[in-house]
Structure formats: structure tokens, C-alpha cells
Design an enzyme around this catalytic site. Structure first.
Site, short mmCIF file in Angstrom:
data_model
loop_
_atom_site.label_atom_id
_atom_site.label_comp_id
_atom_site.label_asym_id
_atom_site.label_seq_id
_atom_site.Cartn_x
_atom_site.Cartn_y
_atom_site.Cartn_z
N TYR A 78 0.89 -1.30 -0.01
CA TYR A 78 -0.02 -0.16 0.02
C TYR A 78 1.02 1.19 0.06
O TYR A 78 0.37 2.36 -0.42
CB TYR A 78 -1.04 -0.01 1.16
CG TYR A 78 -2.15 -1.04 1.05
CD1 TYR A 78 -3.13 -0.42 0.30
CD2 TYR A 78 -2.16 -2.27 1.74
CE1 TYR A 78 -4.26 -1.23 0.02
CE2 TYR A 78 -3.15 -2.94 1.32
CZ TYR A 78 -4.16 -2.57 0.84
OH TYR A 78 -5.56 -3.54 0.54
N ILE A 79 1.93 1.40 0.38
CA ILE A 79 2.95 2.64 0.57
C ILE A 79 3.89 2.33 -0.38
O ILE A 79 4.30 3.34 -1.23
CB ILE A 79 3.28 2.68 2.12
CG1 ILE A 79 2.35 2.75 3.06
CG2 ILE A 79 4.42 3.87 2.16
CD1 ILE A 79 1.29 4.02 2.98
N LYS A 95 6.13 9.79 14.19
CA LYS A 95 5.34 9.04 13.43
C LYS A 95 4.19 8.25 14.39
O LYS A 95 2.88 8.28 13.87
CB LYS A 95 5.98 8.02 12.34
CG LYS A 95 5.35 6.84 11.81
CD LYS A 95 4.24 7.36 10.81
CE LYS A 95 3.13 6.38 10.45
NZ LYS A 95 2.23 6.71 9.22
N ARG A 102 3.16 9.38 5.47
CA ARG A 102 1.80 10.07 6.35
C ARG A 102 0.65 9.86 5.59
O ARG A 102 -0.34 10.50 5.78
CB ARG A 102 2.11 11.26 6.60
CG ARG A 102 3.02 11.41 7.62
CD ARG A 102 3.18 13.03 7.79
NE ARG A 102 3.98 13.65 9.16
CZ ARG A 102 4.60 14.54 9.30
NH1 ARG A 102 4.69 15.53 8.37
NH2 ARG A 102 5.10 14.89 10.58
N ASP A 128 9.71 -7.16 -4.77
CA ASP A 128 8.87 -7.63 -3.90
C ASP A 128 9.27 -9.27 -3.76
O ASP A 128 9.24 -9.68 -4.90
CB ASP A 128 7.14 -7.46 -4.01
CG ASP A 128 6.35 -7.75 -2.78
OD1 ASP A 128 5.64 -6.92 -2.05
OD2 ASP A 128 6.35 -8.80 -2.53
N TYR A 184 -12.24 -1.11 5.95
CA TYR A 184 -12.16 -0.42 7.54
C TYR A 184 -12.36 1.00 7.26
O TYR A 184 -12.55 1.77 8.45
CB TYR A 184 -10.52 -0.40 7.93
CG TYR A 184 -9.63 0.25 7.31
CD1 TYR A 184 -8.87 -0.02 6.14
CD2 TYR A 184 -9.25 1.61 7.82
CE1 TYR A 184 -8.08 1.16 5.42
CE2 TYR A 184 -8.12 2.59 7.40
CZ TYR A 184 -7.74 2.22 6.25
OH TYR A 184 -6.75 3.12 5.82
N ARG A 211 -10.28 26.10 19.78
CA ARG A 211 -9.24 25.28 20.15
C ARG A 211 -9.93 23.86 20.44
O ARG A 211 -9.12 22.93 21.28
CB ARG A 211 -8.66 25.71 21.52
CG ARG A 211 -7.45 26.75 21.34
CD ARG A 211 -6.80 27.38 22.09
NE ARG A 211 -7.90 27.84 23.15
CZ ARG A 211 -8.25 29.32 23.12
NH1 ARG A 211 -7.99 30.19 21.82
NH2 ARG A 211 -9.30 29.88 23.56
N GLY A 215 -10.24 0.50 12.24
CA GLY A 215 -9.48 -0.39 11.71
C GLY A 215 -8.36 0.09 11.06
O GLY A 215 -7.71 1.11 11.25
N THR A 232 6.51 1.83 9.24
CA THR A 232 6.27 2.47 10.75
C THR A 232 6.70 1.59 11.59
O THR A 232 6.52 0.29 11.43
CB THR A 232 4.88 2.73 10.95
OG1 THR A 232 4.17 3.31 9.89
CG2 THR A 232 4.60 3.05 12.18
N CYS A 260 -2.94 0.98 10.74
CA CYS A 260 -1.93 2.01 11.27
C CYS A 260 -2.34 2.33 12.50
O CYS A 260 -1.77 2.34 13.64
CB CYS A 260 -1.90 3.11 10.34
SG CYS A 260 -1.75 2.64 8.63
N1 SAJ Z 1 -12.18 6.61 12.28
C1 SAJ Z 1 -13.45 7.16 12.80
N2 SAJ Z 1 -13.50 8.36 13.17
C2 SAJ Z 1 -12.87 9.44 12.62
C3 SAJ Z 1 -11.79 9.14 11.66
C4 SAJ Z 1 -11.36 7.54 11.45
O1 SAJ Z 1 -13.82 6.40 13.36
O2 SAJ Z 1 -13.30 10.43 12.89
C5 SAJ Z 1 -11.85 5.31 11.86
C6 SAJ Z 1 -11.95 4.90 10.28
O3 SAJ Z 1 -13.14 4.78 9.96
C7 SAJ Z 1 -11.02 3.93 10.28
C8 SAJ Z 1 -9.75 4.09 11.44
O4 SAJ Z 1 -10.42 5.13 12.17
O5 SAJ Z 1 -11.67 2.62 10.59
C9 SAJ Z 1 -8.73 4.78 10.71
O6 SAJ Z 1 -8.95 5.57 9.78
P1 SAJ Z 1 -8.17 6.90 9.40
O7 SAJ Z 1 -8.70 7.55 8.06
O8 SAJ Z 1 -8.25 7.67 10.51
O9 SAJ Z 1 -6.71 6.45 9.11
P2 SAJ Z 1 -5.83 5.45 8.31
O10 SAJ Z 1 -5.53 4.23 9.10
O11 SAJ Z 1 -6.45 5.33 6.93
O12 SAJ Z 1 -4.40 6.28 8.08
C10 SAJ Z 1 -3.48 6.62 9.28
C11 SAJ Z 1 -3.35 8.49 9.03
N3 SAJ Z 1 -2.82 9.01 10.24
C12 SAJ Z 1 -3.24 10.10 10.56
O13 SAJ Z 1 -4.20 10.72 10.21
C13 SAJ Z 1 -2.50 10.47 11.83
C14 SAJ Z 1 -2.47 8.66 7.64
O14 SAJ Z 1 -2.06 9.73 7.55
C15 SAJ Z 1 -1.10 7.64 7.98
O15 SAJ Z 1 -0.28 7.70 7.02
C16 SAJ Z 1 -1.50 6.21 8.36
O16 SAJ Z 1 -2.43 5.99 9.22
C17 SAJ Z 1 -0.52 5.29 8.48
O17 SAJ Z 1 -0.03 4.63 7.27
O18 SAJ Z 1 0.38 5.38 9.32
#
Ligand code: SAJ
Length: 402
Positions: free
Chosen positions: A10-11, A196, A144, A30, A309, A236, A247, A117, A250
Site C-alpha cells: 500500500y505504501i 510517526k 503519512r 517484492d 476499514y 481550540r 480499523g 512504521t 496503522c
Molecule cells: N475513524 C473514526 N473516526 C474518525 C476518523 C477515523 O472512527 O473521525 C476510523 C476510520 O473509519 C478507520 C480508522 O479510524 O476505521 C482509521 O482511519 P483513518 O482514516 O483515521 O486513518 P488511516 O488508518 O487510513 O491512516 C492513518 C493516517 N494517520 C493520521 O491521520 C494521523 C495516515 O496519515 C497515516 O499515513 C496512516 O495512518 C499510516 O499509514 O500510518
């Protein structure tokens, strides 16, 4: 400059494609021969906005794929970092194996960048000791990008590069600057590792707060979304959205690295993980309440919409729906819910259907687990249904929320 990106997941894949399409000489490696064959033959990529087009541009610019590690000036290791369920510590086996293979082939002076990570200290503890007498330089350049908007974020998100010395950091910066238009901050390796993990942990804690508020407001007979909407008008305050769980590979994983390494110092981080992990069970309880109210007697008439997810991606790793299905299995119910996801074509779980209309016809209680735009764009399809909307995407009359 010759670059070898290790791990076409994915990355690693989008990063390699992005570099190649910006003029860098890249080979993507890979160990999965089938994946490499598919990339070579038909450019099979995962579902992500703009990725097929980027793939074509990178192929045109000369990217190659191989199962072999290559002679290169810079190696970028982008392989999975699972965590050990019991100790909650990182399992660095893939990173270590990839770094060992790089060390076998690379010349003195090459730079080895870990992009995966990793928990703070992993490079010092697990990678540095592998170097032996080789004159290789180490760096950490954590990604990120967010699935669903990866390519835009690759170009526009600021990045961090940790290295042992300024010259190495500058060389790695110039590689990433070939496509990244945002600020690239230079620091040391441990700070890059820590920042990170901290970023993802911050988001996990914020989501856990929102989820806890959802439970409180349900108990108090209040609308959590209205409460959060108003609270967020404070300059704030910025509370995220409650949902059916967290899910992905990350946010639901990285906080455990800190809990695993600092168990006595992380009560807040640990609780947040537990709150988010409790959400599938909370959804189960909400489903039972609604079934009782609506006199729906069998789970076979409950439909779970969405297996991924989050919305509009095809990644099902650690998804709240899979967590919920696992929980239902442990409960040995008489029947299983119907499951449907427009992004998941293969059969993954029992009672899965592959057609939206068939799904709707089999469902009395529609549980929205993922807000894919397929359904959020067509709320009229649900006008006759009992709906539990765990993501607050619908404004239909009389529907249930978390
Ligand atoms: N989720 C919620 N409520 C929210 C936001 C998300 O329940 O308000 C849930 C989503 O539905 C999902 C999970 O959290 O199940 C994670 O989703 P996400 O969209 O928050 O994040 P990821 O896992 O897709 O990507 C994160 C990101 N990190 C941050 O925003 C700090 C991304 O920038 C990173 O690159 C990625 O992790 C990673 O690879 O580490």
C-alpha cells in the site's frame, strides 16, 4: 540516482510509482512472485484514486519490478510491521529480513531508508546491529498518506526524514523532493520514529474520546453529533467522529508499540485502544436493542453494509465489520447477518452477497458500517428500511445512530 524500493504494498508501490514518474530510476522489489508477475503483466494495483494512471506514467518512465534486490544508491524499505499480540511489541521480522537482503547486495556508501512504521528505537536495536563492517548509511522516512487520498497526500503532505548526519538527510530529502512539494523536516532517526507513532496515537486517542462521548450521549438520551458539532465551534477544540471501531493497519496498531515498550507509562494510550476496540461490541448491543424494538427476531435479517476499514477503499485489514463478525461467531448465534461491500469482490465471510439489491432484499435492519459513496449517494434506497447508521452519514427521518 538508482533507487530500489522494497515491498510493493500500500505504501511502497505508490511511492515507487511516484518517484519513477518524476524521473527517478526505480526498481520495485517484492518477494511475492505472483505480485511481481501481475505488476509486470497487467499492472494490477489496488483500488486507489488515480493509481492506475500513475502506474501507466511510471511504466512509461521506465519503472521495473523484480523479486530480486538491485544494486542501488538508495534503498527504501516499505514492508509490513505487525505487532506481537501477546507482548504488544513490534514484530520487526520483515524489516530485518529486508534490511539483511539489502546489506548482502549493496555497495559501501549506499543509503538504507526504512519507510515502514516502526516503534522508537527499532533502527538502533534491530537494524544498526546488522550493518557489521559495511559503510552503509541509515535513515527513516515515515509515510503519512491516507488511503483514499494517497496520491494527493504524497505530493502535498509535509514529511519527516531522520538520519545520522546532515549529508545523508539532505540526500534523502532531495530524493523525496523529486515529487513532494511540501516541507521536508530533517531530524534524527529516533525522533522520526517517535513522531510517526505519536501522530497515529494522537488520532486514536481523539477517536476514542469521540466514541466514549457517543456512549455517554446514548445513555443520556442526547445527540452526540450535535454535541461535537457545537463543541468544535470552539477555536481550540477539534473532536473527531464516533464510529463502529478503528480499523486499518496503522491507527489500530501503532499505539500498541508504545504500550508494549512503555507499559507502565501509557494508561491513557492503552485505555483509548480499549475504548476503540470495544466499539464493535457496542454496535452489537445497539443492533440487539433495535431488533427488540422492531421485533426483528433473527440475525439473518440484519445486513452489515461494508467490510472495509473505511469508506471508498478496498482494504479490509482489522476492519470493524470483521471484528464484529468475529464477536458474533463467539456468541454462537442461530444465524449470521448478511454482509455486502461493493469494494470486496471475493468471498471473505459467510452470508456475503455481491449485489446491492439482493443485499437490500434480504435485510430488515440495514446497519451501515462503512459510508461508501455507493450508498451515501442513494439514501432513497433505504427509505423503507430500519437503519442503524454507525457513521452519521444519513439525515433520514427515524433512523438509529450509535
Ligand atoms: N475513524 C473514526 N473516526 C474518525 C476518523 C477515523 O472512527 O473521525 C476510523 C476510520 O473509519 C478507520 C480508522 O479510524 O476505521 C482509521 O482511519 P483513518 O482514516 O483515521 O486513518 P488511516 O488508518 O487510513 O491512516 C492513518 C493516517 N494517520 C493520521 O491521520 C494521523 C495516515 O496519515 C497515516 O499515513 C496512516 O495512518 C499510516 O499509514 O500510518
Amino acid at each position: 540516482m538508482r533507487v530500489n524500493v522494497i515491498g510493493m504494498g500500500y505504501i511502497g508501490l505508490p511511492t515507487a510509482l511516484m518517484m519513477a514518474s518524476h524521473g527517478v530510476n526505480v526498481v520495485g522489489t517484492d518477494y511475492n512472485k505472483n505480485l511481481v508477475d501481475e505488476l509486470q503483466k497487467n499492472g494490477k494495483v489496488f483500488e486507489e484514486k488515480g493509481l492506475s494512471e500513475l502506474f501507466s506514467a511510471a511504466v512509461k518512465a521506465g519503472i521495473r519490478f523484480s523479486t530480486e534486490y538491485q544494486k542501488a544508491d538508495i534503498y527504501i524499505v516499505s514492508v509490513p510491521t505487525p505487532y506481537l499480540k501477546k507482548s504488544r511489541k513490534i514484530d520487526p521480522k520483515y524489516v530485518v529480513a529486508a534490511c539483511k537482503s539489502v546489506l548482502e547486495i549493496c555497495d559501501d556508501g549506499a543509503i538504507l531508508v526504512v519507510e515502514s512504521t516502526i516503534s522508537p528505537g527499532t533502527i538502533d536495536h534491530c537494524v544498526r546491529p546488522l550493518i557489521g563492517g559495511k559503510k552503509i548509511r541509515l535513515a527513516h522516512a515515515p509515510e503519512r498518506i491516507i488511503p483514499g487520498n494517497m496520491l494527493h497526500e504524497l505530493v502535498h503532505n509535509p514529511r519527516t526524514i531522520g538520519a545520522d548526519d546532515k549529508e545523508t538527510a539532505e540526500t534523502v530529502r532531495s530524493l523525496y523532493a523529486s515529487f513532494c512539494e511540501a516541507e521536508i523536516v530533517l531530524t534524527d532517526i529516533r525522533t522520526a520514529e517517535m513522531s510517526k507513532v505519536v501522530e497515529n496515537t494522537y488520532r486514536d486517542i481523539n477517536i476514542a474520546f469521540a466514541n466514549e462521548l457517543a456512549k455517554i450521549c446514548h445513555e443520556a438520551g442526547m445527540d452526540v453529533y450535535e454535541v461535537i458539532r457545537i463543541a468544535n465551534r470552539h477555536p481550540r477544540v477539534n473532536i473527531l467522529n464516533p464510529g463502529p471501531g478503528v480499523g486499518g493497519h496503522c491507527i489500530s496498531v501503532d499505539p500498541w508499540f508504545l504500550v508494549g515498550d512503555f507499559p507502565n507509562l501509557t494508561p491513557l494510550i492503552h485505555s483509548a485502544r480499549n475504548v476503540n476496540d470495544s466499539m464493535p461490541e457496542y454496535v452489537y448491543n445497539r443492533i440487539c436493542e433495535i431488533m427488540a424494538e422492531k421485533q426483528i427476531s433473527s440475525f439473518s435479517r440484519v445486513g452489515l453494509y461494508g467490510l472495509t476499514y473505511k469508506e471508498n477503499v478496498d482494504d479490509t485489514r482489522e476492519s470493524p465489520t470483521l471484528q464484529l463478525l468475529e464477536l458474533l461467531e463467539q456468541k454462537h448465534l442461530d444465524s449470521a447477518p448478511v454482509v455486502y461491500d461493493p469494494f470486496v469482490n471475493k468471498d471473505m465471510v459467510p452470508n456475503q452477497v455481491h449485489d446491492l439489491h439482493e443485499f437490500l432484499s434480504k435485510t430488515d435492519l440495514f446497519v451501515l458500517m462503512v459510508g461508501h459513496s455507493e450508498i451515501t449517494n442513494r439514501p432513497e434506497l433505504l427509505s423503507e428500511k430500519t437503519v442503524l447508521d454507525t457513521r452519521n452519514v444519513f439525515s433520514l427521518e427515524g433512523i438509529y445512530k450509535l
